[in-house]
Design a protein around this motif. Structure first.
Motif, mmCIF file in Angstrom:
data_model
loop_
_atom_site.group_PDB
_atom_site.id
_atom_site.type_symbol
_atom_site.label_atom_id
_atom_site.label_comp_id
_atom_site.label_asym_id
_atom_site.label_seq_id
_atom_site.Cartn_x
_atom_site.Cartn_y
_atom_site.Cartn_z
ATOM 1 N N GLY B 34 18.744 49.082 90.372
ATOM 2 C CA GLY B 34 19.515 50.329 90.395
ATOM 3 C C GLY B 34 20.821 50.246 91.156
ATOM 4 N N HIS B 35 21.318 51.420 91.511
ATOM 5 C CA HIS B 35 22.584 51.514 92.240
ATOM 6 C C HIS B 35 22.387 51.226 93.724
ATOM 7 C CE1 HIS B 35 24.038 54.618 89.027
ATOM 8 N NE2 HIS B 35 24.067 53.377 88.586
ATOM 9 N N LEU B 36 23.282 50.449 94.278
ATOM 10 C CA LEU B 36 23.238 50.145 95.705
ATOM 11 C C LEU B 36 24.627 50.320 96.302
ATOM 12 C CD1 LEU B 36 21.125 46.845 95.741
ATOM 13 C CD2 LEU B 36 20.448 49.017 96.781
ATOM 14 N N TYR B 82 27.042 50.136 93.280
ATOM 15 C CA TYR B 82 27.113 49.053 92.298
ATOM 16 C C TYR B 82 25.739 48.747 91.731
ATOM 17 C CZ TYR B 82 31.801 48.163 94.078
ATOM 18 O OH TYR B 82 33.117 48.287 94.423
ATOM 19 N N GLU B 83 25.736 48.213 90.515
ATOM 20 C CA GLU B 83 24.484 47.732 89.936
ATOM 21 C C GLU B 83 24.800 46.536 89.046
ATOM 22 O OE1 GLU B 83 22.585 50.461 87.127
ATOM 23 O OE2 GLU B 83 24.564 51.191 86.576
ATOM 24 N N ILE B 84 23.793 45.752 88.768
ATOM 25 C CA ILE B 84 23.981 44.607 87.893
ATOM 26 C C ILE B 84 24.360 45.120 86.503
ATOM 27 C CG2 ILE B 84 21.596 44.446 87.031
ATOM 28 C CD1 ILE B 84 23.608 41.449 88.309
ATOM 29 N N GLU B 88 24.722 49.549 78.476
ATOM 30 C CA GLU B 88 25.731 50.579 78.711
ATOM 31 C C GLU B 88 25.058 51.942 78.880
ATOM 32 O OE1 GLU B 88 28.150 50.105 75.119
ATOM 33 O OE2 GLU B 88 29.687 49.185 76.399
ATOM 34 N N HIS B 89 25.433 52.636 79.913
ATOM 35 C CA HIS B 89 24.857 53.965 80.124
ATOM 36 C C HIS B 89 25.758 54.777 81.045
ATOM 37 C CE1 HIS B 89 23.609 51.733 83.683
ATOM 38 N NE2 HIS B 89 23.640 52.896 84.296
ATOM 39 N N HIS B 90 25.452 56.035 81.134
ATOM 40 C CA HIS B 90 26.204 56.932 82.014
ATOM 41 C C HIS B 90 25.212 57.748 82.833
ATOM 42 C CE1 HIS B 90 29.656 55.933 79.426
ATOM 43 N NE2 HIS B 90 28.794 56.040 78.436
ATOM 44 N N HIS B 91 25.735 58.549 83.749
ATOM 45 C CA HIS B 91 24.847 59.342 84.588
ATOM 46 C C HIS B 91 25.259 60.799 84.592
ATOM 47 C CE1 HIS B 91 22.850 55.796 86.172
ATOM 48 N NE2 HIS B 91 24.042 55.224 86.124
ATOM 49 N N LEU B 92 24.255 61.643 84.728
ATOM 50 C CA LEU B 92 24.490 63.086 84.804
ATOM 51 C C LEU B 92 23.747 63.579 86.038
ATOM 52 C CD1 LEU B 92 25.274 65.858 83.878
ATOM 53 C CD2 LEU B 92 23.608 65.687 82.021
ATOM 54 N N SER B 126 32.065 51.702 80.326
ATOM 55 C CA SER B 126 31.058 52.657 79.862
ATOM 56 C C SER B 126 30.042 52.895 80.955
ATOM 57 C CB SER B 126 30.393 52.199 78.576
ATOM 58 O OG SER B 126 30.716 50.871 78.275
ATOM 59 N N HIS B 127 30.495 53.536 81.974
ATOM 60 C CA HIS B 127 29.610 53.858 83.103
ATOM 61 C C HIS B 127 30.181 55.063 83.834
ATOM 62 C CE1 HIS B 127 27.191 52.431 86.815
ATOM 63 N NE2 HIS B 127 26.407 53.016 85.970
ATOM 64 N N LEU B 128 30.107 56.201 83.164
ATOM 65 C CA LEU B 128 30.683 57.424 83.715
ATOM 66 C C LEU B 128 29.651 58.230 84.495
ATOM 67 C CD1 LEU B 128 32.624 58.664 80.556
ATOM 68 C CD2 LEU B 128 33.640 57.698 82.632
HETATM 69 MN MN MN Z 1 24.304 53.189 86.352
#
Ligand code: MN
Ligand code: MN
Ligand code: ZN
Ligand code: ZN
Lengths: 138, 138
Positions: B34-36, B82-84, B88-92, B126-128
DNA sequence: CATGCTATTGCAAGAAGTTGCAATAAGGAA
DNA sequence: TTCCTTATTGCAACTTCTTGCAATAGCATG
Protein backbone atom coordinates in the motif's frame (compact mmCIF):
# COMPACT_ATOMS: atom_id res chain seq x y z
CA UNK A 1 -17.37 47.73 -0.92
CA UNK A 2 -14.43 45.68 0.14
CA UNK A 3 -14.40 42.26 -1.41
CA UNK A 4 -13.50 40.54 1.81
CA UNK A 5 -16.55 41.82 3.65
CA UNK A 6 -18.72 39.77 1.33
CA UNK A 7 -17.39 36.71 3.09
CA UNK A 8 -18.40 37.80 6.56
CA UNK A 9 -21.95 36.40 6.56
CA UNK A 10 -20.71 33.07 5.22
CA UNK A 11 -18.39 32.78 8.16
CA UNK A 12 -20.73 34.10 10.80
CA UNK A 13 -23.47 31.72 9.78
CA UNK A 14 -21.19 28.84 10.66
CA UNK A 15 -19.95 30.29 13.90
CA UNK A 16 -16.63 31.57 12.60
CA UNK A 17 -15.18 35.05 12.81
CA UNK A 18 -13.76 37.50 10.32
CA UNK A 19 -10.37 38.67 11.45
CA UNK A 20 -7.82 41.07 10.07
CA UNK A 21 -5.59 38.10 9.23
CA UNK A 22 -8.31 36.38 7.22
CA UNK A 23 -9.16 39.61 5.45
CA UNK A 24 -5.56 40.26 4.49
CA UNK A 25 -5.11 36.73 3.16
CA UNK A 26 -8.38 36.79 1.25
CA UNK A 27 -7.41 40.12 -0.26
CA UNK A 28 -4.08 38.71 -1.43
CA UNK A 29 -5.71 35.66 -3.00
CA UNK A 30 -8.42 37.72 -4.60
CA UNK A 31 -6.10 40.33 -5.98
CA UNK A 32 -3.53 37.91 -7.36
CA UNK A 33 -6.06 35.55 -8.91
CA UNK A 34 -3.78 32.57 -9.57
CA UNK A 35 -2.10 29.92 -7.48
CA UNK A 36 0.11 31.03 -4.60
CA UNK A 37 2.22 29.04 -2.17
CA UNK A 38 1.73 29.65 1.55
CA UNK A 39 5.07 31.45 1.65
CA UNK A 40 4.05 33.75 -1.19
CA UNK A 41 0.78 34.51 0.54
CA UNK A 42 2.71 35.24 3.69
CA UNK A 43 5.07 37.66 1.94
CA UNK A 44 2.20 39.57 0.37
CA UNK A 45 -0.16 39.63 3.30
CA UNK A 46 2.58 40.76 5.63
CA UNK A 47 2.73 44.05 3.77
CA UNK A 48 -0.71 44.84 5.09
CA UNK A 49 -0.31 43.12 8.43
CA UNK A 50 3.31 43.18 9.56
CA UNK A 51 2.91 41.00 12.62
CA UNK A 52 1.15 38.19 10.77
CA UNK A 53 2.87 34.83 11.32
CA UNK A 54 3.47 31.96 8.93
CA UNK A 55 1.66 29.64 11.30
CA UNK A 56 -1.48 31.67 10.86
CA UNK A 57 -1.09 31.70 7.10
CA UNK A 58 -0.94 27.92 6.98
CA UNK A 59 -3.89 27.53 9.30
CA UNK A 60 -5.92 30.18 7.50
CA UNK A 61 -5.33 28.77 4.03
CA UNK A 62 -6.40 25.34 5.22
CA UNK A 63 -9.42 26.89 6.90
CA UNK A 64 -10.44 28.83 3.80
CA UNK A 65 -10.11 25.75 1.61
CA UNK A 66 -12.09 23.67 4.05
CA UNK A 67 -14.94 26.15 3.94
CA UNK A 68 -14.99 26.75 0.23
CA UNK A 69 -13.53 30.27 0.11
CA UNK A 70 -10.26 29.03 -1.39
CA UNK A 71 -9.13 25.99 -3.35
CA UNK A 72 -5.94 24.06 -2.91
CA UNK A 73 -4.03 22.16 -5.56
CA UNK A 74 -0.83 20.19 -5.60
CA UNK A 75 1.43 20.98 -8.50
CA UNK A 76 3.39 17.76 -8.67
CA UNK A 77 6.11 18.34 -6.12
CA UNK A 78 3.86 17.47 -3.23
CA UNK A 79 3.41 21.07 -2.20
CA UNK A 80 0.08 22.78 -2.03
CA UNK A 81 -0.77 26.05 -3.65
CA UNK A 82 -3.94 28.04 -3.05
CA UNK A 83 -6.21 30.31 -5.02
CA UNK A 84 -9.43 32.18 -4.39
CA UNK A 85 -12.45 29.94 -5.05
CA UNK A 86 -14.16 30.92 -8.25
CA UNK A 87 -15.13 28.85 -11.29
CA UNK A 88 -14.59 25.09 -11.19
CA UNK A 89 -11.59 24.01 -13.19
CA UNK A 90 -8.71 21.56 -13.28
CA UNK A 91 -5.12 21.70 -14.43
CA UNK A 92 -3.03 19.72 -16.86
CA UNK A 93 0.74 20.02 -16.52
CA UNK A 94 3.50 18.85 -18.83
CA UNK A 95 5.90 16.62 -16.90
CA UNK A 96 8.69 17.69 -19.19
CA UNK A 97 8.49 21.44 -19.70
CA UNK A 98 6.05 22.39 -16.97
CA UNK A 99 3.64 24.04 -19.36
CA UNK A 100 0.12 24.07 -17.94
CA UNK A 101 -3.37 24.22 -19.41
CA UNK A 102 -6.63 24.85 -17.66
CA UNK A 103 -9.26 22.13 -18.03
CA UNK A 104 -12.98 22.90 -17.99
CA UNK A 105 -14.90 20.96 -15.40
CA UNK A 106 -17.58 20.19 -17.97
CA UNK A 107 -15.15 17.73 -19.55
CA UNK A 108 -15.21 15.65 -16.38
CA UNK A 109 -18.87 15.94 -15.57
CA UNK A 110 -20.07 12.59 -16.87
CA UNK A 111 -17.07 10.87 -15.35
CA UNK A 112 -17.89 12.44 -11.99
CA UNK A 113 -21.41 11.08 -12.26
CA UNK A 114 -20.19 7.59 -13.08
CA UNK A 115 -17.84 7.79 -10.15
CA UNK A 116 -20.59 8.94 -7.82
CA UNK A 117 -23.06 6.27 -8.81
CA UNK A 118 -20.52 3.46 -8.68
CA UNK A 119 -19.08 4.48 -5.32
CA UNK A 120 -22.03 5.96 -3.49
CA UNK A 121 -19.88 8.98 -2.67
CA UNK A 122 -20.88 12.58 -3.37
CA UNK A 123 -17.85 14.29 -4.95
CA UNK A 124 -17.05 17.61 -3.34
CA UNK A 125 -13.87 18.68 -5.04
CA UNK A 126 -13.35 20.03 -8.54
CA UNK A 127 -9.78 21.15 -8.70
CA UNK A 128 -7.64 18.27 -9.92
CA UNK A 129 -4.19 18.26 -11.40
CA UNK A 130 -3.42 15.96 -14.33
CA UNK A 131 0.04 15.21 -15.64
CA UNK A 132 1.15 14.43 -19.14
CA UNK A 133 3.34 15.53 -22.01
CA UNK A 134 2.38 18.54 -24.07
CA UNK A 135 2.27 18.41 -27.85
CA UNK A 136 5.81 19.80 -28.08
CA UNK A 137 7.32 17.38 -25.58
CA UNK A 138 5.64 14.10 -26.39
CA UNK B 1 14.71 -14.63 -7.60
CA UNK B 2 14.72 -11.37 -5.73
CA UNK B 3 11.98 -9.05 -6.82
CA UNK B 4 14.24 -6.06 -6.87
CA UNK B 5 16.63 -7.59 -9.38
CA UNK B 6 13.87 -7.52 -11.96
CA UNK B 7 14.24 -3.77 -12.02
CA UNK B 8 17.94 -3.78 -12.83
CA UNK B 9 17.65 -3.91 -16.62
CA UNK B 10 15.06 -1.12 -16.60
CA UNK B 11 17.50 1.12 -14.80
CA UNK B 12 20.62 0.11 -16.70
CA UNK B 13 18.96 0.72 -20.03
CA UNK B 14 18.54 4.34 -19.07
CA UNK B 15 21.99 4.80 -17.65
CA UNK B 16 21.03 4.46 -13.99
CA UNK B 17 22.44 2.13 -11.38
CA UNK B 18 20.97 -0.35 -8.95
CA UNK B 19 22.18 0.36 -5.45
CA UNK B 20 21.63 -1.26 -2.09
CA UNK B 21 19.55 1.77 -1.08
CA UNK B 22 17.26 1.45 -4.09
CA UNK B 23 16.93 -2.27 -3.53
CA UNK B 24 16.02 -1.85 0.11
CA UNK B 25 13.42 0.81 -0.68
CA UNK B 26 11.92 -1.18 -3.55
CA UNK B 27 11.72 -4.22 -1.29
CA UNK B 28 9.87 -2.23 1.36
CA UNK B 29 7.38 -0.83 -1.15
CA UNK B 30 6.88 -4.19 -2.78
CA UNK B 31 6.44 -6.07 0.45
CA UNK B 32 4.05 -3.59 2.03
CA UNK B 33 1.92 -3.12 -1.06
CA UNK B 34 0.00 0.00 0.00
CA UNK B 35 0.79 3.66 0.43
CA UNK B 36 3.70 4.62 2.65
CA UNK B 37 5.02 8.01 3.69
CA UNK B 38 8.72 8.75 3.17
CA UNK B 39 9.25 8.48 6.90
CA UNK B 40 7.58 5.08 7.04
CA UNK B 41 9.71 3.88 4.15
CA UNK B 42 12.76 5.18 5.97
CA UNK B 43 11.89 3.34 9.18
CA UNK B 44 11.37 0.07 7.37
CA UNK B 45 14.28 0.24 4.97
CA UNK B 46 16.65 1.19 7.74
CA UNK B 47 16.17 -2.24 9.25
CA UNK B 48 17.95 -3.69 6.25
CA UNK B 49 20.33 -0.82 5.73
CA UNK B 50 21.12 0.90 9.03
CA UNK B 51 23.13 3.77 7.60
CA UNK B 52 20.51 4.79 5.07
CA UNK B 53 19.60 8.47 5.38
CA UNK B 54 16.27 10.24 5.06
CA UNK B 55 17.71 12.42 2.32
CA UNK B 56 18.33 9.37 0.20
CA UNK B 57 14.84 8.06 0.87
CA UNK B 58 13.27 11.28 -0.37
CA UNK B 59 15.47 11.38 -3.43
CA UNK B 60 14.98 7.71 -4.19
CA UNK B 61 11.20 7.80 -3.91
CA UNK B 62 11.08 10.76 -6.26
CA UNK B 63 13.45 8.97 -8.61
CA UNK B 64 11.40 5.75 -8.60
CA UNK B 65 8.19 7.67 -9.26
CA UNK B 66 9.82 9.61 -12.07
CA UNK B 67 10.86 6.40 -13.76
CA UNK B 68 7.67 4.48 -13.29
CA UNK B 69 8.77 2.00 -10.63
CA UNK B 70 6.67 3.69 -7.96
CA UNK B 71 3.64 5.94 -7.88
CA UNK B 72 3.07 8.95 -5.67
CA UNK B 73 -0.23 10.26 -4.39
CA UNK B 74 -1.27 13.09 -2.16
CA UNK B 75 -3.83 12.13 0.43
CA UNK B 76 -5.37 15.52 1.09
CA UNK B 77 -2.99 17.02 3.62
CA UNK B 78 -0.50 18.01 0.97
CA UNK B 79 1.86 15.22 1.84
CA UNK B 80 2.94 12.61 -0.64
CA UNK B 81 2.76 8.88 -0.08
CA UNK B 82 4.29 6.25 -2.33
CA UNK B 83 3.52 2.73 -3.44
CA UNK B 84 5.05 0.21 -5.78
CA UNK B 85 3.81 0.70 -9.35
CA UNK B 86 1.36 -1.99 -10.30
CA UNK B 87 -2.15 -1.77 -11.73
CA UNK B 88 -3.53 1.65 -12.65
CA UNK B 89 -6.00 2.96 -10.12
CA UNK B 90 -7.21 6.06 -8.36
CA UNK B 91 -8.49 6.87 -4.90
CA UNK B 92 -11.64 8.42 -3.52
CA UNK B 93 -11.50 9.73 0.04
CA UNK B 94 -14.28 10.89 2.34
CA UNK B 95 -13.54 14.41 3.53
CA UNK B 96 -15.44 13.71 6.70
CA UNK B 97 -14.48 10.26 7.98
CA UNK B 98 -11.42 9.57 5.87
CA UNK B 99 -12.79 6.35 4.47
CA UNK B 100 -11.20 5.54 1.11
CA UNK B 101 -12.23 3.53 -1.92
CA UNK B 102 -10.15 2.43 -4.84
CA UNK B 103 -11.36 3.57 -8.26
CA UNK B 104 -10.73 1.52 -11.40
CA UNK B 105 -8.94 3.40 -14.13
CA UNK B 106 -11.40 2.07 -16.68
CA UNK B 107 -13.98 4.46 -15.24
CA UNK B 108 -11.84 7.39 -16.35
CA UNK B 109 -10.70 6.05 -19.68
CA UNK B 110 -13.08 7.92 -21.95
CA UNK B 111 -12.58 11.12 -19.97
CA UNK B 112 -8.82 10.74 -20.40
CA UNK B 113 -9.33 10.44 -24.15
CA UNK B 114 -11.50 13.53 -24.27
CA UNK B 115 -8.90 15.38 -22.27
CA UNK B 116 -6.12 14.24 -24.57
CA UNK B 117 -7.88 15.17 -27.78
CA UNK B 118 -9.00 18.55 -26.51
CA UNK B 119 -5.63 19.53 -25.07
CA UNK B 120 -3.14 17.84 -27.37
CA UNK B 121 -1.40 16.43 -24.31
CA UNK B 122 -0.61 12.77 -23.81
CA UNK B 123 -1.64 11.86 -20.25
CA UNK B 124 1.05 9.97 -18.38
CA UNK B 125 -0.36 9.65 -14.91
CA UNK B 126 -3.09 7.38 -13.62
CA UNK B 127 -3.09 7.75 -9.89
CA UNK B 128 -5.46 10.51 -8.90
CA UNK B 129 -7.09 11.29 -5.59
CA UNK B 130 -10.71 12.39 -5.51
CA UNK B 131 -12.46 13.86 -2.50
CA UNK B 132 -16.07 13.60 -1.48
CA UNK B 133 -18.46 12.42 1.18
CA UNK B 134 -19.14 8.73 1.59
CA UNK B 135 -22.67 7.37 1.75
CA UNK B 136 -22.61 7.45 5.55
CA UNK B 137 -21.35 11.01 5.82
CA UNK B 138 -23.22 12.84 3.10
C1' DC C 1 -21.42 50.39 25.89
C1' DA C 2 -19.57 46.85 29.09
C1' DT C 3 -19.07 41.78 29.86
C1' DG C 4 -18.20 36.97 28.86
C1' DC C 5 -17.54 33.13 25.98
C1' DT C 6 -14.55 30.95 22.93
C1' DA C 7 -12.60 31.14 18.17
C1' DT C 8 -8.34 32.61 16.67
C1' DT C 9 -3.66 34.06 16.91
C1' DG C 10 1.41 34.21 18.11
C1' DC C 11 5.10 32.02 20.10
C1' DA C 12 8.33 28.42 20.69
C1' DA C 13 9.77 23.94 19.83
C1' DG C 14 9.90 20.27 16.79
C1' DA C 15 9.15 17.42 12.57
C1' DA C 16 9.40 16.96 7.73
C1' DG C 17 11.47 18.00 3.43
C1' DT C 18 15.33 20.37 0.43
C1' DT C 19 19.89 21.61 -1.40
C1' DG C 20 25.00 22.02 -2.33
C1' DC C 21 28.95 19.66 -2.17
C1' DA C 22 32.61 16.36 -1.32
C1' DA C 23 33.22 11.32 -0.72
C1' DT C 24 31.74 6.83 -2.30
C1' DA C 25 30.78 3.01 -5.14
C1' DA C 26 28.24 1.01 -9.54
C1' DG C 27 29.49 -1.04 -13.50
C1' DG C 28 31.64 -0.45 -18.40
C1' DA C 29 36.10 -0.92 -20.51
C1' DA C 30 40.72 -2.54 -20.70
C1' DT D 1 40.77 -8.12 -12.05
C1' DT D 2 41.96 -3.38 -12.04
C1' DC D 3 41.00 1.24 -13.50
C1' DC D 4 38.07 5.12 -14.59
C1' DT D 5 34.01 7.70 -15.20
C1' DT D 6 30.20 9.63 -13.12
C1' DA D 7 25.73 8.38 -10.85
C1' DT D 8 24.59 8.18 -6.22
C1' DT D 9 24.98 8.82 -1.37
C1' DG D 10 25.74 11.06 3.27
C1' DC D 11 26.44 15.06 5.71
C1' DA D 12 25.37 19.57 7.28
C1' DA D 13 22.87 23.60 6.87
C1' DC D 14 18.59 25.35 5.73
C1' DT D 15 13.65 26.00 4.59
C1' DT D 16 9.04 24.64 5.07
C1' DC D 17 5.36 22.91 7.69
C1' DT D 18 3.07 21.30 12.22
C1' DT D 19 1.53 21.30 17.05
C1' DG D 20 0.46 22.57 21.97
C1' DC D 21 -0.59 26.12 24.72
C1' DA D 22 -1.38 30.60 26.76
C1' DA D 23 -2.71 35.31 25.39
C1' DT D 24 -5.76 37.94 22.42
C1' DA D 25 -9.71 39.71 20.27
C1' DG D 26 -14.34 38.83 17.60
C1' DC D 27 -18.89 39.34 18.44
C1' DA D 28 -23.25 37.93 20.86
C1' DT D 29 -25.79 39.20 24.81
C1' DG D 30 -27.69 42.07 28.22
MN1 MN E 1 -2.72 4.06 -4.86
MN1 MN F 1 -6.55 26.30 -10.16
ZN1 ZN G 1 6.01 20.15 -22.52
ZN1 ZN H 1 -17.36 9.33 5.44
Amino acid sequence: MSVTLDYVPQLRARGYRMTSQRMAILRVLHHFGGHLSPTQVYEQARKQLPNLTETTVYRTLEFLAEHGLARSAHMGNGHLVYEIAQHEHHHLICRNCGNTVEVKHSLLKTMYQKLESSSGYKLTDSHLTFFGLCSDCK
